[in-house]
Design a protein around this motif. Sequence first.
Motif, PDB file in Angstrom:
ATOM      1  N   SER A  18       0.850  -1.182   0.000  1.00 37.86           N
ATOM      2  CA  SER A  18       0.000   0.000   0.000  1.00 37.86           C
ATOM      3  C   SER A  18       0.891   1.238   0.000  1.00 37.86           C
ATOM      4  N   GLY A  19       0.581   2.191  -0.867  1.00 38.83           N
ATOM      5  CA  GLY A  19       1.354   3.430  -0.930  1.00 38.83           C
ATOM      6  C   GLY A  19       2.510   3.415  -1.903  1.00 38.83           C
ATOM      7  N   VAL A  20       2.764   2.295  -2.560  1.00 41.24           N
ATOM      8  CA  VAL A  20       3.916   2.207  -3.457  1.00 41.24           C
ATOM      9  C   VAL A  20       3.654   2.887  -4.804  1.00 41.24           C
ATOM     10  N   GLY A  21       2.372   3.122  -5.128  1.00 40.94           N
ATOM     11  CA  GLY A  21       2.060   3.801  -6.380  1.00 40.94           C
ATOM     12  C   GLY A  21       1.515   2.905  -7.473  1.00 40.94           C
ATOM     13  N   LYS A  22       0.985   1.753  -7.109  1.00 37.06           N
ATOM     14  CA  LYS A  22       0.455   0.822  -8.118  1.00 37.06           C
ATOM     15  C   LYS A  22      -0.596   1.487  -9.005  1.00 37.06           C
ATOM     16  N   SER A  23      -1.600   2.093  -8.370  1.00 37.80           N
ATOM     17  CA  SER A  23      -2.687   2.718  -9.136  1.00 37.80           C
ATOM     18  C   SER A  23      -2.168   3.836 -10.020  1.00 37.80           C
ATOM     19  N   THR A  24      -1.249   4.619  -9.514  1.00 35.27           N
ATOM     20  CA  THR A  24      -0.693   5.735 -10.285  1.00 35.27           C
ATOM     21  C   THR A  24       0.067   5.218 -11.507  1.00 35.27           C
ATOM     22  N   ILE A  25       0.832   4.152 -11.332  1.00 32.29           N
ATOM     23  CA  ILE A  25       1.584   3.562 -12.439  1.00 32.29           C
ATOM     24  C   ILE A  25       0.635   3.008 -13.495  1.00 32.29           C
ATOM     25  N   ILE A  26      -0.386   2.290 -13.045  1.00 32.55           N
ATOM     26  CA  ILE A  26      -1.359   1.723 -13.980  1.00 32.55           C
ATOM     27  C   ILE A  26      -2.073   2.833 -14.734  1.00 32.55           C
ATOM     28  N   GLU A  27      -2.519   3.870 -14.028  1.00 32.26           N
ATOM     29  CA  GLU A  27      -3.198   5.000 -14.677  1.00 32.26           C
ATOM     30  C   GLU A  27      -2.288   5.674 -15.692  1.00 32.26           C
ATOM     31  N   GLU A  28      -1.032   5.860 -15.344  1.00 30.68           N
ATOM     32  CA  GLU A  28      -0.061   6.482 -16.261  1.00 30.68           C
ATOM     33  C   GLU A  28       0.114   5.627 -17.510  1.00 30.68           C
ATOM     34  N   MET A  29       0.222   4.316 -17.322  1.00 37.01           N
ATOM     35  CA  MET A  29       0.383   3.436 -18.469  1.00 37.01           C
ATOM     36  C   MET A  29      -0.860   3.473 -19.356  1.00 37.01           C
ATOM     37  N   LEU A  30      -2.039   3.377 -18.759  1.00 35.94           N
ATOM     38  CA  LEU A  30      -3.272   3.367 -19.537  1.00 35.94           C
ATOM     39  C   LEU A  30      -3.493   4.693 -20.265  1.00 35.94           C
TER      40      LEU A  30
ATOM     41  N   ILE B 242      -5.958  -5.738 -16.406  1.00 35.10           N
ATOM     42  CA  ILE B 242      -5.018  -5.441 -15.330  1.00 35.10           C
ATOM     43  C   ILE B 242      -5.741  -5.485 -13.988  1.00 35.10           C
ATOM     44  N   LEU B 243      -5.223  -6.293 -13.087  1.00 32.07           N
ATOM     45  CA  LEU B 243      -5.726  -6.350 -11.718  1.00 32.07           C
ATOM     46  C   LEU B 243      -4.724  -5.655 -10.808  1.00 32.07           C
ATOM     47  N   ASP B 244      -5.210  -4.902  -9.848  1.00 30.27           N
ATOM     48  CA  ASP B 244      -4.393  -4.271  -8.807  1.00 30.27           C
ATOM     49  C   ASP B 244      -4.866  -4.881  -7.498  1.00 30.27           C
ATOM     50  N   ILE B 245      -4.152  -5.925  -7.028  1.00 35.09           N
ATOM     51  CA  ILE B 245      -4.613  -6.673  -5.856  1.00 35.09           C
ATOM     52  C   ILE B 245      -3.465  -6.961  -4.903  1.00 35.09           C
ATOM     53  N   GLU B 246      -3.831  -7.395  -3.700  1.00 34.37           N
ATOM     54  CA  GLU B 246      -2.820  -7.693  -2.699  1.00 34.37           C
ATOM     55  C   GLU B 246      -2.348  -9.149  -2.835  1.00 34.37           C
ATOM     56  N   LEU B 247      -1.337  -9.497  -2.047  1.00 30.82           N
ATOM     57  CA  LEU B 247      -0.646 -10.785  -2.192  1.00 30.82           C
ATOM     58  C   LEU B 247      -1.571 -11.990  -2.115  1.00 30.82           C
TER      59      LEU B 247
ATOM     60  N   THR C  61       2.382 -11.953 -13.366  1.00 30.56           N
ATOM     61  CA  THR C  61       2.372 -11.217 -12.101  1.00 30.56           C
ATOM     62  C   THR C  61       3.532 -10.233 -12.023  1.00 30.56           C
ATOM     63  N   VAL C  62       3.227  -9.042 -11.509  1.00 23.29           N
ATOM     64  CA  VAL C  62       4.220  -7.972 -11.397  1.00 23.29           C
ATOM     65  C   VAL C  62       4.156  -7.415  -9.975  1.00 23.29           C
ATOM     66  N   TYR C  63       5.304  -7.343  -9.334  1.00 25.94           N
ATOM     67  CA  TYR C  63       5.398  -6.752  -7.997  1.00 25.94           C
ATOM     68  C   TYR C  63       6.017  -5.365  -8.131  1.00 25.94           C
ATOM     69  N   ILE C  64       5.318  -4.360  -7.608  1.00 21.03           N
ATOM     70  CA  ILE C  64       5.848  -2.999  -7.598  1.00 21.03           C
ATOM     71  C   ILE C  64       6.474  -2.777  -6.220  1.00 21.03           C
ATOM     72  N   ARG C  65       7.738  -2.440  -6.212  1.00 26.52           N
ATOM     73  CA  ARG C  65       8.430  -2.219  -4.931  1.00 26.52           C
ATOM     74  C   ARG C  65       8.847  -0.759  -4.821  1.00 26.52           C
ATOM     75  N   PRO C  66       8.961  -0.287  -3.584  1.00 26.64           N
ATOM     76  CA  PRO C  66       9.427   1.088  -3.393  1.00 26.64           C
ATOM     77  C   PRO C  66      10.935   1.157  -3.593  1.00 26.64           C
ATOM     78  N   PRO C  67      11.473   2.361  -3.843  1.00 20.62           N
ATOM     79  CA  PRO C  67      12.926   2.482  -3.964  1.00 20.62           C
ATOM     80  C   PRO C  67      13.625   2.111  -2.647  1.00 20.62           C
ATOM     81  N   ASP C  68      12.956   2.395  -1.521  1.00 22.50           N
ATOM     82  CA  ASP C  68      13.438   1.976  -0.203  1.00 22.50           C
ATOM     83  C   ASP C  68      12.286   2.103   0.796  1.00 22.50           C
TER      84      ASP C  68
ATOM     85  N   ASP D 169      10.328   6.352 -10.194  1.00 27.61           N
ATOM     86  CA  ASP D 169       9.778   7.378 -11.082  1.00 27.61           C
ATOM     87  C   ASP D 169       8.569   6.765 -11.790  1.00 27.61           C
ATOM     88  N   VAL D 170       7.408   7.415 -11.680  1.00 32.04           N
ATOM     89  CA  VAL D 170       6.159   6.862 -12.204  1.00 32.04           C
ATOM     90  C   VAL D 170       6.225   6.631 -13.711  1.00 32.04           C
TER      91      VAL D 170
END
Length: 185
Positions: free
Chosen positions: A12-24, A100-105, A120-127, A171-172
């Motif tokens: 949560s908070g890593v930016g999954k939705s933002t990345i998906i929206e940017e791609m779409l 595209i699904l945006d779901i938890e583990l 499956t794609v895991y979005i990770r934070p830079p740190d 970077d998104v």
Amino acid sequence: MRGLLLVVSGPSGVGKSTIIEEMLAGVRTGRECVFSVSMTTRPPREGEIEGVNYRFVTRERFQRGIENGELLEYAEYAGNYYGTPAPPVFQAMERGKCVILDIELKGVLQVKKHMPEAVTVYIRPPDWDELAKRLRGRGTENEALVVERLEIARRDFEHIGSFDYVITNGDVKTAALELANIVDS
């Protein structure tokens, strides 16, 4: 062309939705992609739109969906149910679309069990400090919930090897391009 099920997950908070929206919105792929709108029993947050952000339903309606096998995956998180209605996903895939699904583990593991061909794609934070900063910066959770979400993220991170791809969201725009490249590959 056969449809593709692209399952995106991460803390949560890593930016999954933002990345998906940017791609779409701005990155061209070799196939049409659509976002699967999840169903939830939680109330809408300010600015969320029914049918766009989520399908907001009662707990009773969600439980009927479980009993009738209408969900591709579901889980209870922080006292609310979240899940993916299966019919819209299968219909879009039958038309050759990338769904595209945006779901938890837990949901990812359910999908992979029933649809091993899902990508499956895991979005990770830079740190971890950046993730904590992003969670606190949203202003949607109190400190106790932020700490809980960070603990869940650390536990889920142990499963990163189960994913087909990993993207670091520093970077998104770059992350959205990486996601589009996965769709095209």
